[in-house]
Design a protein around this motif. Sequence first.
Motif, PDB file in Angstrom:
ATOM      1  N   SER A  71       1.437  -4.179  -4.675  1.00 18.07           N
ATOM      2  CA  SER A  71       1.361  -2.735  -4.469  1.00 18.07           C
ATOM      3  C   SER A  71       0.212  -2.181  -5.287  1.00 18.07           C
ATOM      4  CB  SER A  71       2.667  -2.063  -4.900  1.00 18.07           C
ATOM      5  OG  SER A  71       3.706  -2.445  -4.053  1.00 18.07           O
ATOM      6  N   LEU A  72      -0.689  -1.494  -4.619  1.00 17.68           N
ATOM      7  CA  LEU A  72      -1.854  -0.910  -5.276  1.00 17.68           C
ATOM      8  C   LEU A  72      -1.816   0.594  -5.117  1.00 17.68           C
ATOM      9  CD1 LEU A  72      -4.630  -3.289  -3.875  1.00 17.68           C
ATOM     10  CD2 LEU A  72      -3.626  -3.360  -6.162  1.00 17.68           C
ATOM     11  N   PRO A  73      -2.369   1.327  -6.070  1.00 19.56           N
ATOM     12  CA  PRO A  73      -2.510   2.773  -5.853  1.00 19.56           C
ATOM     13  C   PRO A  73      -3.478   3.014  -4.690  1.00 19.56           C
ATOM     14  CG  PRO A  73      -3.378   2.112  -8.013  1.00 19.56           C
ATOM     15  CD  PRO A  73      -2.869   0.892  -7.351  1.00 19.56           C
ATOM     16  N   ILE A  74      -3.313   4.126  -4.032  1.00 19.69           N
ATOM     17  CA  ILE A  74      -4.142   4.447  -2.866  1.00 19.69           C
ATOM     18  C   ILE A  74      -5.626   4.349  -3.202  1.00 19.69           C
ATOM     19  CG2 ILE A  74      -4.829   6.330  -1.309  1.00 19.69           C
ATOM     20  CD1 ILE A  74      -1.893   7.117  -1.185  1.00 19.69           C
ATOM     21  N   LEU A 122      -6.988   0.787  -2.642  1.00 21.64           N
ATOM     22  CA  LEU A 122      -6.863   0.127  -1.348  1.00 21.64           C
ATOM     23  C   LEU A 122      -8.216   0.069  -0.658  1.00 21.64           C
ATOM     24  CD1 LEU A 122      -3.584   1.769  -0.006  1.00 21.64           C
ATOM     25  CD2 LEU A 122      -3.858  -0.571  -0.837  1.00 21.64           C
ATOM     26  N   PRO A 123      -8.455  -0.971   0.155  1.00 19.69           N
ATOM     27  CA  PRO A 123      -9.718  -1.019   0.907  1.00 19.69           C
ATOM     28  C   PRO A 123      -9.770   0.113   1.923  1.00 19.69           C
ATOM     29  CG  PRO A 123      -8.274  -2.829   1.552  1.00 19.69           C
ATOM     30  CD  PRO A 123      -7.602  -2.118   0.413  1.00 19.69           C
ATOM     31  N   GLU A 124     -10.969   0.606   2.169  1.00 19.42           N
ATOM     32  CA  GLU A 124     -11.142   1.722   3.095  1.00 19.42           C
ATOM     33  C   GLU A 124     -11.311   1.212   4.517  1.00 19.42           C
ATOM     34  OE1 GLU A 124     -14.271   5.351   3.919  1.00 19.42           O
ATOM     35  OE2 GLU A 124     -14.093   4.545   1.902  1.00 19.42           O
ATOM     36  N   LEU A 125     -10.614   1.831   5.454  1.00 24.24           N
ATOM     37  CA  LEU A 125     -10.749   1.519   6.871  1.00 24.24           C
ATOM     38  C   LEU A 125     -11.923   2.343   7.393  1.00 24.24           C
ATOM     39  CD1 LEU A 125      -9.500   0.070   9.323  1.00 24.24           C
ATOM     40  CD2 LEU A 125      -8.067   2.084   9.653  1.00 24.24           C
ATOM     41  N   ALA A 159       3.178   3.877   5.814  1.00 21.58           N
ATOM     42  CA  ALA A 159       4.490   4.099   5.217  1.00 21.58           C
ATOM     43  C   ALA A 159       4.626   5.570   4.832  1.00 21.58           C
ATOM     44  CB  ALA A 159       4.673   3.217   3.994  1.00 21.58           C
ATOM     45  N   GLU A 160       5.812   6.127   5.142  1.00 22.47           N
ATOM     46  CA  GLU A 160       6.109   7.506   4.766  1.00 22.47           C
ATOM     47  C   GLU A 160       7.599   7.613   4.476  1.00 22.47           C
ATOM     48  OE1 GLU A 160       6.261  11.948   6.669  1.00 22.47           O
ATOM     49  OE2 GLU A 160       4.710  10.607   7.407  1.00 22.47           O
TER      50      GLU A 160
END
Length: 189
Positions: free
Chosen positions: A3-6, A9-12, A24-25
Amino acid sequence: MPSLPISQLPELTAITMNSEFAVAESGTTYKVKGSFLGSGKNYISAYETSTISGFTINSPTPISASTVAESLGITISNGTRFVVSSGGTYNFQFSLQLVKTQGGSSEDIFLWFRINNNDVPWSNTKITLANNSVYTVAAWNFVTTLNTNDYIELICSVTDSHIILVSEPANTSPTRPGIPSVIISLTKI
């Protein structure tokens, strides 16, 4: 995957119509298709390339637009029903090229909207065609809220069977594109 902070995360950077990814929400993970992301607003632009005639007098008739120019999240069912894949507020716009081909007196065409086969109150308009072979364009828009899988239709009724919706092919002198008998667009706003 840890689990990484936003922010880590790699960018799409590119999404195609066929892209799928998880979101996820509130503890639930959903699969999202790229075709629903674009601008986040569904739309359709469609038109009819044939002349529509043979209306039955005083009989409500749905109007078709069989050629789809562009679409995202909206489909056409039964040739006349514009079905939305997600709820929201939509702008329904149309234009029709009308003409009365014969007859001596003025005749009327009535145009209104239906949602899920129910007439929309106060959405009707009357256009009177007074002379033969005089082209008239009916064009306006209607804003309404639709739920997922709702559909909206444009309906007409005529007082004379000689009222038609005219399409004309591309032409020359000068070169110009064809004229559809019907143009309909539906856009989520």
